[in-house]
Design an enzyme around this catalytic site. Structure first.
Site, PDB file in Angstrom:
ATOM      1  N   HIS A   1      -0.827   5.781  -1.811  1.00 40.76           N
ATOM      2  CA  HIS A   1       0.604   5.670  -1.519  1.00 40.76           C
ATOM      3  C   HIS A   1       1.372   6.937  -1.860  1.00 40.76           C
ATOM      4  O   HIS A   1       2.391   7.237  -1.252  1.00 40.76           O
ATOM      5  CB  HIS A   1       1.181   4.423  -2.182  1.00 40.76           C
ATOM      6  CG  HIS A   1       0.778   3.196  -1.433  1.00 40.76           C
ATOM      7  ND1 HIS A   1      -0.319   2.467  -1.788  1.00 40.76           N
ATOM      8  CD2 HIS A   1       1.264   2.649  -0.298  1.00 40.76           C
ATOM      9  CE1 HIS A   1      -0.479   1.485  -0.906  1.00 40.76           C
ATOM     10  NE2 HIS A   1       0.461   1.570  -0.002  1.00 40.76           N
TER      11      HIS A   1
ATOM     12  N   ARG B   1       8.099  -0.591   3.892  1.00 43.08           N
ATOM     13  CA  ARG B   1       7.288  -1.099   2.773  1.00 43.08           C
ATOM     14  C   ARG B   1       8.245  -1.608   1.694  1.00 43.08           C
ATOM     15  O   ARG B   1       8.611  -0.876   0.778  1.00 43.08           O
ATOM     16  CB  ARG B   1       6.397   0.009   2.216  1.00 43.08           C
ATOM     17  CG  ARG B   1       5.240   0.412   3.121  1.00 43.08           C
ATOM     18  CD  ARG B   1       4.383   1.485   2.478  1.00 43.08           C
ATOM     19  NE  ARG B   1       3.076   1.603   3.091  1.00 43.08           N
ATOM     20  CZ  ARG B   1       2.767   2.475   4.054  1.00 43.08           C
ATOM     21  NH1 ARG B   1       3.683   3.290   4.519  1.00 43.08           N
ATOM     22  NH2 ARG B   1       1.552   2.520   4.555  1.00 43.08           N
TER      23      ARG B   1
ATOM     24  N   ARG C   1       8.198  -5.364   6.089  1.00 38.81           N
ATOM     25  CA  ARG C   1       7.011  -6.049   5.579  1.00 38.81           C
ATOM     26  C   ARG C   1       7.373  -6.690   4.259  1.00 38.81           C
ATOM     27  O   ARG C   1       7.958  -6.047   3.389  1.00 38.81           O
ATOM     28  CB  ARG C   1       5.881  -5.054   5.376  1.00 38.81           C
ATOM     29  CG  ARG C   1       4.704  -5.721   4.670  1.00 38.81           C
ATOM     30  CD  ARG C   1       3.551  -4.801   4.535  1.00 38.81           C
ATOM     31  NE  ARG C   1       3.761  -3.806   3.511  1.00 38.81           N
ATOM     32  CZ  ARG C   1       2.916  -2.799   3.312  1.00 38.81           C
ATOM     33  NH1 ARG C   1       1.860  -2.670   4.080  1.00 38.81           N
ATOM     34  NH2 ARG C   1       3.124  -1.922   2.370  1.00 38.81           N
TER      35      ARG C   1
ATOM     36  N   GLU D   1      -5.131  -6.378   8.562  1.00 37.45           N
ATOM     37  CA  GLU D   1      -5.683  -5.334   7.703  1.00 37.45           C
ATOM     38  C   GLU D   1      -6.886  -5.821   6.905  1.00 37.45           C
ATOM     39  O   GLU D   1      -7.315  -5.168   5.964  1.00 37.45           O
ATOM     40  CB  GLU D   1      -4.605  -4.742   6.799  1.00 37.45           C
ATOM     41  CG  GLU D   1      -3.773  -5.737   6.037  1.00 37.45           C
ATOM     42  CD  GLU D   1      -2.651  -5.085   5.224  1.00 37.45           C
ATOM     43  OE1 GLU D   1      -2.636  -3.868   5.036  1.00 37.45           O
ATOM     44  OE2 GLU D   1      -1.786  -5.854   4.762  1.00 37.45           O
TER      45      GLU D   1
ATOM     46  N   ASP E   1      -5.892  -0.327   4.853  1.00 34.98           N
ATOM     47  CA  ASP E   1      -6.670  -1.373   4.177  1.00 34.98           C
ATOM     48  C   ASP E   1      -7.834  -1.844   5.041  1.00 34.98           C
ATOM     49  O   ASP E   1      -8.910  -2.134   4.528  1.00 34.98           O
ATOM     50  CB  ASP E   1      -5.754  -2.552   3.800  1.00 34.98           C
ATOM     51  CG  ASP E   1      -5.021  -2.267   2.502  1.00 34.98           C
ATOM     52  OD1 ASP E   1      -5.664  -1.773   1.559  1.00 34.98           O
ATOM     53  OD2 ASP E   1      -3.795  -2.492   2.441  1.00 34.98           O
TER      54      ASP E   1
ATOM     55  N   CYS F   1       0.137   0.438  12.232  1.00 32.75           N
ATOM     56  CA  CYS F   1       1.068   1.045  11.281  1.00 32.75           C
ATOM     57  C   CYS F   1       0.343   1.743  10.139  1.00 32.75           C
ATOM     58  O   CYS F   1       0.969   2.284   9.242  1.00 32.75           O
ATOM     59  CB  CYS F   1       2.070   0.024  10.750  1.00 32.75           C
ATOM     60  SG  CYS F   1       1.297  -1.278   9.790  1.00 32.75           S
TER      61      CYS F   1
HETATM   62  C1  PEP Z   1      -2.293  -0.384   5.765  1.00 34.00           C
HETATM   63  O1  PEP Z   1      -2.998  -0.975   4.952  1.00 34.00           O
HETATM   64  O2  PEP Z   1      -2.758   0.257   6.736  1.00 34.00           O
HETATM   65  C2  PEP Z   1      -0.828  -0.387   5.633  1.00 34.00           C
HETATM   66  C3  PEP Z   1      -0.058   0.081   6.591  1.00 34.00           C
HETATM   67  O3  PEP Z   1      -0.292  -0.874   4.485  1.00 34.00           O
HETATM   68  P1  PEP Z   1      -0.354  -0.087   3.080  1.00 34.00           P
HETATM   69  O4  PEP Z   1      -0.821   1.315   3.363  1.00 34.00           O
HETATM   70  O5  PEP Z   1       1.009  -0.115   2.518  1.00 34.00           O
HETATM   71  O6  PEP Z   1      -1.330  -0.875   2.299  1.00 34.00           O
HETATM   72 MG    MG Z   2      -2.122  -2.401   3.567  1.00 38.79          MG
END
Ligand code: PEP
Ligand code: MG
Length: 539
Positions: free
Chosen positions: A188, A295, A331, A429, A453, A500
Site C-alpha cells: 500500500h 479505498r 469500497r 480478488e 490480492d 482496479c
Molecule cells: C486489489 O487487491 O487488487 C485491490 C485493488 O485492493 P487492495 O490493493 O487495496 O487490496
Molecule cells: Mg485487495
C-alpha cells in the site's frame, strides 16, 4: 558517489536531501512517569529549543523566500506557546502521570483532529500546522538535533519500510521521493506513492543506520537506482531528464478532455484509484472519468477511534460533489492484514493476509458496517455513488451483505433521513470468487477485479514480501485466464467488469484487456493519460 539498485514503483526523478526515518521513528511510547516535575521540565526545554529552531528558520526563509512565506514560522512559534495546547500537555503529565512524549503526541493528535473537523477551510488547514509543531516538539524531546534537518525543505524519505498509516501521515508537499529497504510493488505504500505521483524505490539494499539526514541523493525511478552524493555530471543529466519528463507530461496533458475510445470505437472507462478525499485533486488533474476505487479504509487508519457516521457522510458527500456527476465507487472497509487500526483490537494472526479482514470484519461486526453504509446511502443523494465490497468468497456473503444493506435503508426510511439506492458491486480478488463468478454475477451490478490480492492468492505469493520478487510474475497465465473468465461470466449476466488492481495500469496488457472486453480500468491518477494515449491508438 554511491549507487544502490532498487525497484521503481513510480517512474520519476528526484534530487534533494534525504531524511531517514529510523525504525519506530514515527511511534511514541506510552510510559508511566512518577516524576512529573522532570517531565514538565523536559517539555519546557524542548519548547525552548523548538522556538530557537523556528527563529533560525524564520530568518533563513526571510532572506530566501520573503516575508509572506517566512511568516509561517512565526505562526508556529505562537502556536507552541498556545495556552490550551500547553495545558493539555501538562494535564496529561500531571493527572495521568505519563511521559512527556506521549502527552505531546496525544495533545497534537487531539488538536489536529479538532481543527480538521472545523467548517472553515482556513481553520481545517491549521491541522497540518499543529502536526508540524508537535513533530518538532517530539523531535526536540528525543534530543535529536533539528538543525541539520530543515523540515521546511522538501526531502527524500528513506526508511526500512513505511506502513500505510505512516505514509498517509507524512506531509506530501514536502516529499520528493520515497526509498524503502523493504516493501513490494503492490504494497500500500507503493500504491500511495503512485497515487501522489511521487518517485519511489523499494527493495533498496542499504543500511539506513549508517545514513545521515541531509545527504544529497538522486532517486532515479526510470533506472531503478538511488545515488548518494551524486556527481555533478549525474545531477546535470538528472535535471535534463526531469525536464524531458515534464515535457512528456505536458504532451499527455493535451489528451485531457479527449475520450477513452479505441480507433474502432470501443469505449473503456478510465477511472482513478484514490485513498483519501485529497487524492481527488490528482484524479481531476489527470481527467479521470470517475473514481473506480476509493479505498475507504484510509479513513479508519491512523486514528484513535472509528470515524462516526457524520464524519464519513461529510467525506463521501464532498467527494461525490467534487466529482460533479462522475462515478464514485467507494469500497467498504478493507482493513486487516497490513492495514491496521489499533482501536479495532484485531487479534494477532499467524497468516494475516488469510485472516480476519475486510468483509469478514464487516459481517461479524455489523455495527461498524452499518455506520459506513448509512453514511454512503445518505451521501448518494449528492452525487453518483456506487458501493463495492472487498474480499468476497461466497454467494452467502453477498446475500448477508444484501440483508444488512436492506435493513440499513429501511431504518433510514423509517427515520425519514434522505438516502438513495445505488449501484452495488463486488471485488473479484480471490480465486474462489473467480470460480463462482457465474453465480455471483446474477447478484450484483458490477465486478471489479482486484489483481493485487488475486495474484497473491492465486500464486500463493505474499504481496508484502520483497524476498519473493524473483518468483513474482504479474503476467502469469493463471491470473490472465482468471480475468478473462470473470469478464465472460460478467458479460453473460449483463453486468460490467473492470480492473482496479495495479495490473490494470500495465501498458503491456492494455490491448489484451480491451480485447478481453474489460469495460473499465481504474488506475493510479498518474497513469490515466498514459493509458488514454494507448487506448486511442488501438484498433
Ligand atoms: C486489489 O487487491 O487488487 C485491490 C485493488 O485492493 P487492495 O490493493 O487495496 O487490496
Ligand atoms: Mg485487495
Amino acid at each position: 558517489m554511491e549507487q544502490i539498485a532498487g525497484k521503481a514503483v513510480y517512474k520519476g526523478i528526484a534530487l534533494g536531501p534525504i531524511r531517514v526515518i529510523k525504525d519506530g521513528g514515527c511511534q511514541v511510547r506510552r510510559e508511566r512517569r512518577k516524576d512529573t516535575e522532570a517531565e514538565l521540565a523536559r517539555v519546557k526545554a524542548a519548547g525552548e529549543k523548538a522556538h530557537e529552531e523556528l527563529q533560525r528558520l524564520y530568518e533563513k526563509a526571510l532572506k530566501e523566500v520573503g516575508e509572506n512565506n517566512a511568516a509561517v514560522f512565526l505562526v508556529h512559534q505562537m502556536m507552541l506557546e498556545d495556552q490550551d495546547y500547553l495545558e493539555s500537555i501538562e494535564n496529561i503529565i500531571c493527572n495521568e502521570q505519563m511521559n512527556a512524549e506521549y502527552a505531546v503526541a496525544v495533545t497534537g493528535d487531539n488538536f489536529a483532529d479538532m481543527f480538521a473537523a472545523m467548517e472553515d477551510e482556513y481553520m481545517q488547514a491549521r491541522a497540518a500546522d499543529v502536526k508540524d509543531i508537535t513533530d518538532r516538539l517530539l523531535r526536540c524531546l528525543g534530543g535529536q538535533d533539528g538543525e541539520d534537518y530543515d523540515f521546511s525543505e522538501p526531502v527524500i524519505i528513506v526508511a526500512r519500510d513505511l506502513s500505510p498509516s505512516e505514509t498517509v501521515a507524512l506531509d506530501k508537499s514536502r516529499i520528493l521521493a520515497f526509498v524503502t529497504v523493504e516493501g513490494s510493488v503492490t504494497s500500500h505504500t507503493a500504491i500511495l506513492a503512485r497515487t501522489m505521483n511521487i518517485p519511489a524505490l523499494i527493495g533498496v539494499n542499504i543500511d539506513i543506520d549508517l545514513l545521515k539526514d541531509g545527504t544529497e541523493a538522486l532517486v532515479d525511478g526510470f533506472k531503478g537506482e538511488l545515488l548518494l552524493n551524486p556527481s555533478e555530471e549525474r545531477k546535470i543529466q538528472a535535471r535534463a531528464e526531469m525536464e524531458k519528463e515534464a515535457e512528456t507530461l505536458a504532451l499527455l496533458m493535451t489528451l485531457k478532455g479527449k475520450e477513452d475510445v479505441t480507433l474502432s470505437g470501443r469505449k473503456v472507462n478510465l477511472y482513478a484509484n484514490i485513498g483519501s478525499i485529497s487524492d481527488l485533486v490528482y484524479a481531476l488533474e489527470n481527467d479521470a472519468a470517475g473514481v473506480g476505487l476509493f479505498r475507504s479504509e484510509f479513513l479508519y487508519i491512523g486514528k484513535k477511534e472509528l470515524p462516526d457516521e457524520e464524519e464519513q457522510f461529510a467525506i463521501y458527500k464532498q467527494a461525490a460533489q467534487n466529482l460533479a456527476g462522475r462515478k464514485l465507487i467507494v469500497r467498504t472497509l478493507d482493513i486487516g492484514a497490513d492495514k491496521q487500526a489499533e482501536y479495532l483490537k484485531l487479534p494477532a494472526e499467524e497468516n494475516p493476509a488469510l485472516g480476519y479482514r475486510a468483509i469478514r470484519i464487516c459481517l461479524t461486526r455489523p455495527e461498524i458496517f452499518k455506520t459506513q453504509l448509512r453514511a454512503l446511502y445518505r451521501a448518494a443523494v449528492y452525487g453518483n455513488i456506487s458501493i463495492m465490497y472487498p474480499m468476497i468468497i461466497s454467494v452467502e456473503e453477498v446475500q448477508a451483505i444484501r440483508e444488512i444493506s436492506a435493513r440499513v435503508k429501511a431504518e433510514l426510511a423509517a427515520e425519514q433521513i434522505p438516502y438513495r439506492d445505488v449501484e452495488e458491486g463486488i471485488m473479484i480478488e480471490t480465486p474462489a470468487a473467480v470460480m463462482i463468478s457465474d453465480e455471483l454475477a446474477g447478484l450484483v451490478n458490477f465486478f471489479s477485479i482486484g489483481t493485487n490480492d488475486l495474484t497473491q492468492y492465486t500464486l500463493a505469493l505474499d504481496r508484502q514480501n520483497a524476498e519473493l520478487e524473483p518468483f513474482f510474475n504479474p503476467h502469469h497465465k493463471a491470473v490472465l485466464k482468471m480475468i478473462r473468465m470473470v469478464v465472460e461470466n460478467g458479460h453473460k449476466a449483463g453486468i460490467w467488469v473492470g480492473i482496479c488492481g495495479e495490473l490494470g495500469a500495465d501498458p503491456l496488457l492494455t490491448e489484451e484487456f480491451v480485447k478481453m472486453g474489460v469495460d473499465e480500468l481504474s488506475v493510479a491518477p498518474s497513469e490515466i493519460l498514459r493509458l488514454r494515449r494507448i487506448i486511442r491508438q488501438l484498433r
